[in-house]
Scaffold this active site. Sequence first.
Site, PDB file in Angstrom:
ATOM      1  N   THR A   1      10.463  13.574  -0.109  1.00 43.83           N
ATOM      2  CA  THR A   1      10.875  12.319   0.520  1.00 43.83           C
ATOM      3  C   THR A   1      12.368  12.320   0.809  1.00 43.83           C
ATOM      4  O   THR A   1      13.134  12.961   0.095  1.00 43.83           O
ATOM      5  CB  THR A   1      10.525  11.162  -0.442  1.00 43.83           C
ATOM      6  OG1 THR A   1       9.118  11.007  -0.441  1.00 43.83           O
ATOM      7  CG2 THR A   1      11.171   9.856  -0.067  1.00 43.83           C
TER       8      THR A   1
ATOM      9  N   ARG B   1      -3.525   5.476   1.205  1.00 43.98           N
ATOM     10  CA  ARG B   1      -2.680   5.337   0.000  1.00 43.98           C
ATOM     11  C   ARG B   1      -1.243   4.989   0.411  1.00 43.98           C
ATOM     12  O   ARG B   1      -0.675   5.612   1.295  1.00 43.98           O
ATOM     13  CB  ARG B   1      -2.706   6.642  -0.786  1.00 43.98           C
ATOM     14  CG  ARG B   1      -1.797   6.651  -2.041  1.00 43.98           C
ATOM     15  CD  ARG B   1      -0.471   7.279  -1.739  1.00 43.98           C
ATOM     16  NE  ARG B   1       0.337   7.492  -2.939  1.00 43.98           N
ATOM     17  CZ  ARG B   1       1.601   7.891  -2.940  1.00 43.98           C
ATOM     18  NH1 ARG B   1       2.206   8.130  -1.793  1.00 43.98           N
ATOM     19  NH2 ARG B   1       2.258   8.073  -4.050  1.00 43.98           N
ATOM     20  N   VAL B   2      -0.695   3.988  -0.198  1.00 41.07           N
ATOM     21  CA  VAL B   2       0.708   3.644   0.047  1.00 41.07           C
ATOM     22  C   VAL B   2       1.484   3.885  -1.243  1.00 41.07           C
ATOM     23  O   VAL B   2       1.060   3.448  -2.314  1.00 41.07           O
ATOM     24  CB  VAL B   2       0.846   2.174   0.492  1.00 41.07           C
ATOM     25  CG1 VAL B   2       2.317   1.800   0.648  1.00 41.07           C
ATOM     26  CG2 VAL B   2       0.100   1.955   1.805  1.00 41.07           C
TER      27      VAL B   2
ATOM     28  N   ASP C   1       5.513   4.337  -3.215  1.00 40.82           N
ATOM     29  CA  ASP C   1       6.632   3.466  -3.568  1.00 40.82           C
ATOM     30  C   ASP C   1       7.639   3.277  -2.441  1.00 40.82           C
ATOM     31  O   ASP C   1       8.329   2.260  -2.373  1.00 40.82           O
ATOM     32  CB  ASP C   1       7.379   4.054  -4.768  1.00 40.82           C
ATOM     33  CG  ASP C   1       7.899   5.453  -4.475  1.00 40.82           C
ATOM     34  OD1 ASP C   1       7.113   6.296  -3.992  1.00 40.82           O
ATOM     35  OD2 ASP C   1       9.095   5.719  -4.706  1.00 40.82           O
TER      36      ASP C   1
ATOM     37  N   THR D   1      12.566   9.150  -5.209  1.00 46.93           N
ATOM     38  CA  THR D   1      11.616  10.178  -4.800  1.00 46.93           C
ATOM     39  C   THR D   1      10.877  10.646  -6.035  1.00 46.93           C
ATOM     40  O   THR D   1      11.475  10.766  -7.105  1.00 46.93           O
ATOM     41  CB  THR D   1      12.290  11.352  -4.099  1.00 46.93           C
ATOM     42  OG1 THR D   1      11.277  12.334  -3.785  1.00 46.93           O
ATOM     43  CG2 THR D   1      13.371  12.008  -4.946  1.00 46.93           C
ATOM     44  N   GLY D   2       9.588  10.901  -5.865  1.00 46.77           N
ATOM     45  CA  GLY D   2       8.816  11.351  -7.019  1.00 46.77           C
ATOM     46  C   GLY D   2       7.401  10.828  -6.930  1.00 46.77           C
ATOM     47  O   GLY D   2       6.930  10.461  -5.851  1.00 46.77           O
TER      48      GLY D   2
ATOM     49  N   GLY E   1       5.003   8.434  -6.705  1.00 41.95           N
ATOM     50  CA  GLY E   1       5.193   7.043  -6.286  1.00 41.95           C
ATOM     51  C   GLY E   1       4.473   6.010  -7.127  1.00 41.95           C
ATOM     52  O   GLY E   1       4.964   4.889  -7.287  1.00 41.95           O
TER      53      GLY E   1
END
Length: 316
Positions: A183, A211-212, A214, A234-235, A237
């Site tokens: 990201t 899928r959404v 963070d 980032t990571g 989510g």
Amino acid sequence: MAHSALVQDVVLAVHGGTGIPRKRMTPELEKRLESGLENALRAGFEKLAAGSALDAVETSVRVLEDWPEFNAGHGAVFTEEGTNELDAAIMDGSTRAAGAVAGLTTIKNPISLARAVMEKSEHVLLISAGAEKFARQIGAETVDPSYFRTEYRYQEWEKAQAEALRNPTGPRVFMSDTHQWGTVGAISLDKQGNLAAATSTGGMTNKHPGRVGDTPILGAGTYADNAAAAVSGTGHGEFFLRFVAAHETVALMKYKALSVADAVEEVVNGQMKPAGGEGALIALDRHGRFTTARTCEALYRGYITSQGKIVVALYD
Ligand code: ASP
């Protein structure tokens, strides 16, 4: 992993995700990543001279969206169905105005559509078909969905699919040796003292369609508040969503008087990591102090000072 040293006098910082372990990095990829981060900083800094923190973060993120090595825009990761679905958010710390988009499939630069949602609609978050309809109404640049495909991400997705087949009860969004997130994000402080944050992503490899994560959820992956800091994450989510990571950082600063460095460290390594959440946050406070915290070896990142000094790093 402790947070990086605090850097003073930063006006703009970017990240390109937590990336791959050093042992898998090649000199060519390293060069491309570093030059992507540098270009993003330079372009954003130019905007900052004449414009606002908001202009700077949008500009930097656009460069990273166009850069194929990052998981945003061109180069986004693939869903379980082999498609690309893009999410982005932008926030103005001076007014806490914000715009976000999710589940896009034909918008070249999701971050600019997020900004248009903020400035040209009555809403904060638009998703999927409705967001695409809005994009066409305002004349946003659209592309064929195939524009987002890169061979690297496609192969990564094929590997994830094969792994999911081998281990049907295991996680679907991970490949075992490559817990990596690419990201992109930017945070900035302008001369007026205004902070802004922007984040854009393709999400996680092999994610369920619809899928959404963070990134487009304000407070989770993106947040800016002039009273404290601008934050981009980032990571994994799902953890950033559950821990409302970006806003938690700001809240710790505002209500517990934590420094920006202590706040990101507390959220990333104090709260999320013990729960199994991997990833990183970058943050810039209202005094121009920049810091990061991460759970993993890599964090592609960089910053530029008010004097125009650029520093980028992938590890250490
Ligand atoms: N945080 C993003 C998401 O979960 C992924 C990433 O950081 O690369 O959608």
